[in-house]
Write a protein that holds these residues in place. Structure first.
Motif, short mmCIF file in Angstrom:
data_model
loop_
_atom_site.label_atom_id
_atom_site.label_comp_id
_atom_site.label_asym_id
_atom_site.label_seq_id
_atom_site.Cartn_x
_atom_site.Cartn_y
_atom_site.Cartn_z
N SER A 1 0.85 -1.20 0.00
CA SER A 1 0.00 0.00 0.00
C SER A 1 0.88 1.24 0.00
CB SER A 1 -0.93 0.00 1.23
OG SER A 1 -1.80 -1.10 1.20
N LEU A 2 0.87 1.94 -1.11
CA LEU A 2 1.77 3.09 -1.28
C LEU A 2 1.26 4.29 -0.49
CD1 LEU A 2 4.13 4.55 -2.65
CD2 LEU A 2 2.61 5.00 -4.59
N ASP A 3 2.14 4.85 0.33
CA ASP A 3 1.88 6.10 1.05
C ASP A 3 2.51 7.23 0.22
OD1 ASP A 3 1.74 8.30 2.70
OD2 ASP A 3 2.35 7.23 4.51
N VAL A 4 1.69 7.92 -0.57
CA VAL A 4 2.20 8.93 -1.49
C VAL A 4 2.88 10.06 -0.73
CG1 VAL A 4 1.56 10.59 -3.27
CG2 VAL A 4 0.42 8.36 -3.18
N SER A 5 2.34 10.45 0.41
CA SER A 5 2.94 11.54 1.18
C SER A 5 4.34 11.16 1.67
CB SER A 5 2.04 11.92 2.36
OG SER A 5 1.90 10.83 3.26
N TYR A 6 4.51 9.91 2.09
CA TYR A 6 5.83 9.46 2.53
C TYR A 6 6.82 9.50 1.37
CZ TYR A 6 9.61 6.49 4.26
OH TYR A 6 10.84 6.01 4.62
N LEU A 7 6.38 9.04 0.21
CA LEU A 7 7.26 9.03 -0.95
C LEU A 7 7.64 10.45 -1.36
CD1 LEU A 7 8.69 7.47 -3.19
CD2 LEU A 7 6.55 7.50 -4.49
N ARG A 8 6.68 11.36 -1.31
CA ARG A 8 6.95 12.75 -1.68
C ARG A 8 7.94 13.40 -0.71
NH1 ARG A 8 2.14 14.19 -2.00
NH2 ARG A 8 1.88 14.99 0.13
N GLU A 9 7.78 13.14 0.58
CA GLU A 9 8.63 13.77 1.58
C GLU A 9 10.02 13.15 1.65
OE1 GLU A 9 6.46 13.36 5.17
OE2 GLU A 9 4.80 14.68 4.55
N ASN A 10 10.14 11.90 1.27
CA ASN A 10 11.43 11.20 1.42
C ASN A 10 12.00 10.74 0.08
OD1 ASN A 10 11.61 10.67 4.57
ND2 ASN A 10 9.49 10.27 3.95
N PHE A 11 11.54 11.36 -1.01
CA PHE A 11 11.92 10.90 -2.34
C PHE A 11 13.43 10.84 -2.52
CE2 PHE A 11 12.92 11.64 -6.82
CZ PHE A 11 12.18 10.63 -7.43
N PHE A 12 14.14 11.90 -2.11
CA PHE A 12 15.56 11.98 -2.40
C PHE A 12 16.42 11.13 -1.46
CE2 PHE A 12 13.96 15.93 -4.31
CZ PHE A 12 14.41 15.72 -5.60
N SER A 13 15.83 10.59 -0.41
CA SER A 13 16.55 9.63 0.42
C SER A 13 16.25 8.20 -0.02
CB SER A 13 16.18 9.81 1.89
OG SER A 13 14.80 9.57 2.11
N VAL A 14 15.04 7.96 -0.53
CA VAL A 14 14.67 6.62 -0.99
C VAL A 14 15.26 6.33 -2.38
CG1 VAL A 14 12.73 5.09 -1.58
CG2 VAL A 14 12.55 6.64 0.36
N LEU A 15 15.37 7.36 -3.22
CA LEU A 15 15.81 7.18 -4.60
C LEU A 15 17.18 6.50 -4.71
CD1 LEU A 15 15.34 7.65 -7.63
CD2 LEU A 15 16.37 9.92 -7.34
N PRO A 16 18.23 6.97 -4.01
CA PRO A 16 19.53 6.30 -4.16
C PRO A 16 19.50 4.84 -3.73
CG PRO A 16 19.79 8.44 -3.09
CD PRO A 16 18.32 8.14 -3.13
N ALA A 17 18.75 4.54 -2.66
CA ALA A 17 18.66 3.15 -2.20
C ALA A 17 17.94 2.28 -3.23
CB ALA A 17 17.93 3.09 -0.86
N ALA A 18 16.86 2.80 -3.81
CA ALA A 18 16.11 2.03 -4.81
C ALA A 18 16.94 1.85 -6.08
CB ALA A 18 14.80 2.75 -5.14
#
Length: 469
Positions: A197-214
């Motif tokens: 279940s995607l939490d869009v707000s979490y992805l928007r707020e943490n995009f630049f920290s999640v992106l390198p890991a992904a």
């Protein structure tokens, strides 16, 4: 000297899948997913596998099959000695990865033995916390590394292909059965929500920290950027479609990673373990608790961890083989001395990782992301700017009419779009290592600088820049 080739197409595909499936998809994927928001990480990861991983994998295939050489020798063969440093990045990536890989292999080996007595069944979290680092971890790291070195020392031309033909289907069957079983556990629904279940707000707020890991996981799970796939593809025949094989490998790899998540996260929630608490031990904690509830639990544990051990071992062999092949081909060392010498290096680096959680985390998470990304950037720029028409020609060899439709989009993606994107993620990762709080504005500014540099360079030199092979 006649160069070895894969005997069958399925053998090559399963060997390529097996090079990462043991640790890349079964261990590292659930761990990083748990630390980066669950479904937010999964969403970015799937997008990056399709948009970056598959084109990058094919790009590495192009260099390997075109040159029929090891990573350093490939660039020398195709364009001259000034391009050899691009291959050196792949060697550094192998050094970083196997330094922590053998520690995880030691964990798997230890759990295989412990399954015979059920030592971890009663308190899976406490058991892993007691054995993850320290002298015991060093000992099992040494055992795993010794097995890897012994096999490479004796030669593995047929070993990898034969073992992975049995190993990869076995992993899929075992995980498929576990996925069905965990769906019946109380509390499993929380795991599915966290994972799917995607939490869009979490992805928007943490995009630049999640992106390198992904991005790093997308490259890690497909074994691109470290020269492993370049080396494997150097044994391919010209009648094989690189696009078809690369896509199938990516699909199988990703499916196993996603399947691992469908087992591990529902198990964590059913055991009352927060996903963020799992860390590098998420696989061991969750499955240890699951096996305790199964009939013939000790046998299931031995079989499961035994299969994962084979997967990890074949992956470690493929990484070590890249370094050994370089020393043998480029420096005329005997296979025996090259294997023992590289094994000695990993004895030291792996021991450091086994004793220090911070060193392990630096190697397994941050540095591996950086070197794999840097390696793939070099491979793609070489394909697009140096090989040029020859890269497109190699892409088309053995490709059917459907695959040929993607030749031009693939070429311009690897020449322009993907290097800029990967440069952006690389800068973000490096900023994190040195402790810089990279804001959205500065990150975008760096990306624009990269785009401008590419555009100006292309305006001056043009695309493609063709070199004779």
């Amino acid at each position: 000297m006649t160069r070895s080739t894969w005997r069958t197409r399925i053998g090559f595909i399963l060997a390529a899948v097996g090079s990462a499936v043991g640790i890349g998809n079964i261990w590292r994927f659930p761990w990083l997913t748990a630390e980066n928001g669950g479904a937010a990480f999964l969403t970015l990861y799937l997008v990056l596998v399709v948009g970056v991983g598959v084109p990058g994998l094919i790009g590495e295939f192009v260099i390997g099959r075109r040159s029929n050489r090891n990573p350093v020798g490939a660039f020398d063969e195709l364009a001259g000695r000034w391009y050899r440093p691009l291959g050196a990045i792949a060697l550094i990536a192998c050094l970083v990865i196997l330094s922590f890989y053998s520690v995880v292999g030691g964990w798997i080996l230890r759990y295989t033995f412990a399954s015979t007595t059920g030592a971890y069944f009663a308190a899976p979290q406490q058991y892993f916390a007691a054995i993850d680092y320290g002298l015991g971890a060093v000992g099992f790291h040494v055992l795993f590394l010794a097995a890897t070195v012994a096999i490479v020392y004796l030669g593995v031309e047929r070993g990898i292909e034969l073992s992975t033909t049995v190993m990869v289907p076995g992993i899929v069957v075992l995980f498929g059965g576990l996925a069905v079983w965990v769906s019946t556990l109380p509390g499993a629904g929380g795991g599915y929500d966290f994972y799917l279940s995607l939490d869009v707000s979490y992805l928007r707020e943490n995009f630049f920290s999640v992106l390198p890991a992904a991005a790093g996981q997308a490259l890690f799970t497909l074994s691109v950027g470290a020269g492993t796939m370049l080396t494997y593809s150097s044994y391919l025949g010209e009648d094989r479609s690189l696009a078809a094989d690369g896509t199938l490998i990516a699909v199988l790899n990703t499916a196993i990673g996603v399947l691992a998540g469908l087992v591990i996260f529902p198990l964590l929630f059913s055991l009352g373990v927060s996903p963020g608490q799992g860390g590098p031990g998420a696989l061991f904690v969750s499955l240890a608790g699951a096996f305790a509830e199964l009939p013939y639990s000790r046998l299931v544990g031995v079989v499961f961890f035994g299969v994962v051990l084979l997967a990890a071992l074949s992956s470690a062999i493929s990484i070590l083989e890249v370094l050994v092949a370089y020393l043998v081909d480029e420096h005329d060392l005997s296979r025996g001395w090259a294997t023992l010498g590289t094994g000695g290096i990993f004895l030291v680096t792996g021991t450091i990782a086994a004793l220090s959680p911070s060193a392990f985390g630096l190697l397994a998470d941050t540095l591996s992301n950086v070197v794999l990304t840097a390696g793939l950037i070099g491979f793609l720029l070489f394909d697009g700017w140096v090989l040029g028409r020859l890269a497109r020609e190699e892409f088309g060899r053995g490709a059917g009419p459907i695959a040929q439709i993607f030749e031009a989009p693939w070429y311009y993606a690897i020449a322009v779009v993907l290097p800029v994107f990967l440069a952006f993620t690389l800068v973000t990762s490096v900023a994190g290592i040195v402790g810089i709080d990279t804001s959205t504005g500065s990150a975008m500014a760096l990306a624009l600088i990269g785009i401008t540099a590419v555009v100006l360079t292309f305006r001056r030199h043009g695309i493609p820049v063709e070199r004779s092979a």
